[in-house]
Each structure stands twice: as C-alpha cells, then as structure tokens.
Design an enzyme around this catalytic site. Sequence first.
Site, PDB file in Angstrom:
ATOM      1  N   GLY A 145     -64.076  11.269  76.236  1.00  0.00           N
ATOM      2  CA  GLY A 145     -64.806  11.371  77.488  1.00  0.00           C
ATOM      3  C   GLY A 145     -66.161  10.689  77.375  1.00  0.00           C
ATOM      4  O   GLY A 145     -66.889  10.904  76.404  1.00  0.00           O
ATOM      5  N   HIS A 381     -50.948  23.716  18.311  1.00  0.00           N
ATOM      6  CA  HIS A 381     -49.797  22.957  18.799  1.00  0.00           C
ATOM      7  C   HIS A 381     -48.696  23.879  19.305  1.00  0.00           C
ATOM      8  O   HIS A 381     -48.354  24.871  18.667  1.00  0.00           O
ATOM      9  CB  HIS A 381     -49.160  22.079  17.695  1.00  0.00           C
ATOM     10  CG  HIS A 381     -50.059  21.647  16.608  1.00  0.00           C
ATOM     11  ND1 HIS A 381     -50.805  20.506  16.690  1.00  0.00           N
ATOM     12  CD2 HIS A 381     -50.349  22.201  15.402  1.00  0.00           C
ATOM     13  CE1 HIS A 381     -51.511  20.364  15.581  1.00  0.00           C
ATOM     14  NE2 HIS A 381     -51.255  21.383  14.788  1.00  0.00           N
ATOM     15  N   ASN A 395     -55.362  31.561  12.343  1.00  0.00           N
ATOM     16  CA  ASN A 395     -54.674  30.280  12.513  1.00  0.00           C
ATOM     17  C   ASN A 395     -53.239  30.570  12.948  1.00  0.00           C
ATOM     18  O   ASN A 395     -52.474  31.215  12.227  1.00  0.00           O
ATOM     19  CB  ASN A 395     -54.673  29.478  11.212  1.00  0.00           C
ATOM     20  CG  ASN A 395     -54.166  28.062  11.436  1.00  0.00           C
ATOM     21  OD1 ASN A 395     -54.913  27.177  11.854  1.00  0.00           O
ATOM     22  ND2 ASN A 395     -52.892  27.834  11.171  1.00  0.00           N
ATOM     23  N   GLY A 441     -43.533  31.004   7.689  1.00  0.00           N
ATOM     24  CA  GLY A 441     -42.932  30.215   8.750  1.00  0.00           C
ATOM     25  C   GLY A 441     -41.495  30.609   9.027  1.00  0.00           C
ATOM     26  O   GLY A 441     -40.732  30.943   8.128  1.00  0.00           O
TER      27      GLY A 441
END
Length: 476
Positions: A145, A381, A395, A441
């Site tokens: 407008g 990791h 660790n 491990g």
Amino acid sequence: MTALDIIIMAAGKGTRMKSRIPKVLQRLAGRPLLHHVLGQAASLQARRVVVVTGHGATEVEAACAGLAGAGGTFDLKFVRQEPQLGTGHAVQQATPALAGDGTVVVLSGDVPLTQAATLRALVEAGAGERLALLTVRLPNPTGYGRIVRGEGGTVQRIVEHKDANDAERAIDEVYSGIMAVPAQRLAGWLARLTNDNAQGEYYLTDIVSMAVADGVPVAAHCIGDALQVAGVNSPAQLAELERAHQRAQAAALMEQGVRLADPARFDLRDDARSGARGEILCAQDVEIDVGCIFTGRVELGEGARIGAYCHISNATIAAGAVVHPFTHIDGEKAGAHVGEGALIGPFARLRPGAQLGREVHIGNFVEVKNSTLADGAKANHLAYLGDASVGERVNYGAGSITANYDGANKHRTVIEADVHIGSNCVLVAPVTIGAGGTVGGGSTITKDTPPGGLSVARGRQVSIANWKRPAKQAKG
C-alpha cells in the site's frame, strides 16, 4: 506512554509457504514467527494482546499457551476471523476484547524483526491522539500500500497496490502493516469501512482517509531498515530473514570481542524442547569456528574454543576448554557442563546431565549421558558412559561401555579414582569399581571389584596348533 493494547494479525493461510503448518508458526531462529511478535508486545509493556486467528486457529492458539506475560505482564486473548474478509474485518473482530482507551497498536504475526525501539517511537508519534503509521521506502514497492501525501507532505490516505493508478504506483513510500491508533477513535472508523475495492475486502488502511476527514492528524514514522518490517510469505523470504537475524546476532557477539571465523555461518536458536531462549554468554577471547549452531542458553568461558560444525545446546563450556569439530553437546533440560581445560571431540556426544570436571578428555565417538567425570578422567575413543560416576584420573578404554539399562530401569556405575578400564569392557550396572583397580580388556564385570586389584572376567584363551581352516566345497 499511554495505556497500550495490541492486536496481532495471525489469520492468514500462507499459501506460498506450501506447508501444512500455519504461516505464523513457521520458525525463525528456532521460534515461531508469532512468538517473535509476542516478544515485541512484551517489550512495549502492553496491557492486553489480542491475536486474531483464522487458518489453523487451533494450532496457533495451542502454540501460544502459557506465553501470556512472557517477558511482560500482558493479558493474552484470541479471537477468530471466520471468514477472512480483510484487515479491517480482522480488527473489527478484535476490538470487543479491548479496553477502549489509550492506544491500539496493530502488528502482523509474520513480521518478526521489528525492533522495540522502532515500535516505541511509533507509539510516541501517535501520542494517543494521532493516527501513526510505520512506513518505509522500497526500491520495488510492488504489492504494498502506497502512502499518498498532500500539500506540505501531510499523509492523506493509503492506496492498496491493486487499487492504485500509475502515478500512485510510482510512490516508493509504503505502509508496513503496523500502525498505532487512538482507541477512542478506532471503533467509529471501523464501523464506516466498506468493501468497495478491487479485492472486495474491508481494508484497515481506509481509516487513514477517515482520520484526515475527521481532522485527526496522521503521522508517518518512516524507517530506513526495510528488514524490520519485512513479512514472510515464502520459504525464500523466511530464509532471508533468518540470515538477517543471525547476522545481527553474530555482529553483536563480535562487538563483545568474540572471534567468529565466519559470521555468515553462525546460528543461535531457541530450544523448542526446553523452552530456553537462544542466548550465548561469552567471556574474553572466545573463538568460534564456522558452521556452529547454539541452541538455548550457552555459556562460554574465557579462552574457550569451539571447532567447526559443533552443535551446543543448554550447556556451559568453562575457561580454556576446547571443543573439537563435529561435536554435539546437548544439555536439553538437565544441562551439560564442560570443565576448565577439558578437551572434547572431535565427533563426541555429550547428552543431558553430562558433568565434566577440569582437564577431562572425551575423544572421538565417545558418548556421555547423565554422568559425572571428575578432574583428569579420560575416555578417548569409541566408548559409552551412561548413568555413571567416574573418579579422578580414571582411564576408560576404547570400546568399553556401561550397561546401565536392564530393560525396565536404569542403574548407576561407580568408577572410583585412579581406575584403569581396559579396552572392550562391559560394566553391568549396578556395579562399583574400587579405587586404583584395573579391569582387564574384554572383561564383562557384573560384581563390585576391590580397590587396587586386577579384575578379569573373560573366557580363557585356547590356541590350537596346526589347525586347518574349512575348505570351500566345489560347486556342481
């Protein structure tokens, strides 16, 4: 400032968005467009806000539940415009919900970047007695407008694009869709609206010529920043405003001394899950690489460095911590904390409730959830720590996990200080690994282990001499 009520136009369908989501609920910086506009209302300390809904009304109203007074003290109401017969018709639906005194500001639910200072200046231009229009000059005013001025530059009327002649279409000053109206005049002007125009609609802009005829001054507050009054009608326009908003946030951070590698590739967003507003608090010498996304409330301590393409939500990164590229830190509602000097990533994931102490190392493809790691703990990791308490200097070997879920309930694992967890271990919670202990491990630990000892839980190795591999059978 006079008493202030606000009407927000939010009835449009947004056909060009090509989305099932109502236009005003499309997100900019992680927050619906309408929420940005409600934030503008809060900044004006409005007394009452009336949202005019139409298409997707139920969804729009539900999305605003609980927002009344967010950042302000306004009373939030909704009215429905059915059918949609123009902007004047929309305001007609809203006026019965207003107090009838002071100033009424009309905003658009798809115009998210108007600054509070601009709106305050507009209200002051009206001063509760004049009709004040927010205008802007555009190099291509098609579709808007036009502001038609008379002798001496006084505003005479607004003519919509489809109703404008060639001379009027040449005008570059346009109406933004935002105005401030004396409340005591508004109802009378609305009652005089007609739909005798090319669209067959009731234009709110027709009240400008009525104000002139009634001797009410009309003020035009013209701004130079068109982005402040830019609306969203298509995905392309939404993307343009998103980038403009993010550039502004990036510029503000750099003014504070934050080093952004590329301000064009920085994002700060609200968190829709927790409800946290997008906010980043940075101490001195913070560095942020390219492509990072921050969601909710994030704090970055002195000298913190964030690598490329990280996503950090509702978290605190303490002084000197380094978050390497492609790391995902998501505190959600519980929060997440990275301690001083910690090293995180690349490709690490911290989930809600991750609390890391000083100089903790979380390496690539390590996930931490609802766990506390004390100073100096390391999981470098391919590991998972969920619902765990990890002591100092632990660790935690590659491939090791806490088995924290039994199919019905979560259980905690406690790993005391100075423990060494070998690679590929499974700690079946609830279980405690005693201080100074070692887990060999490949072990699956199901019982508490004593401090200082070696715990091994795996099958004994068997070696068969001169073993022959099976030979493939001949085909046919």
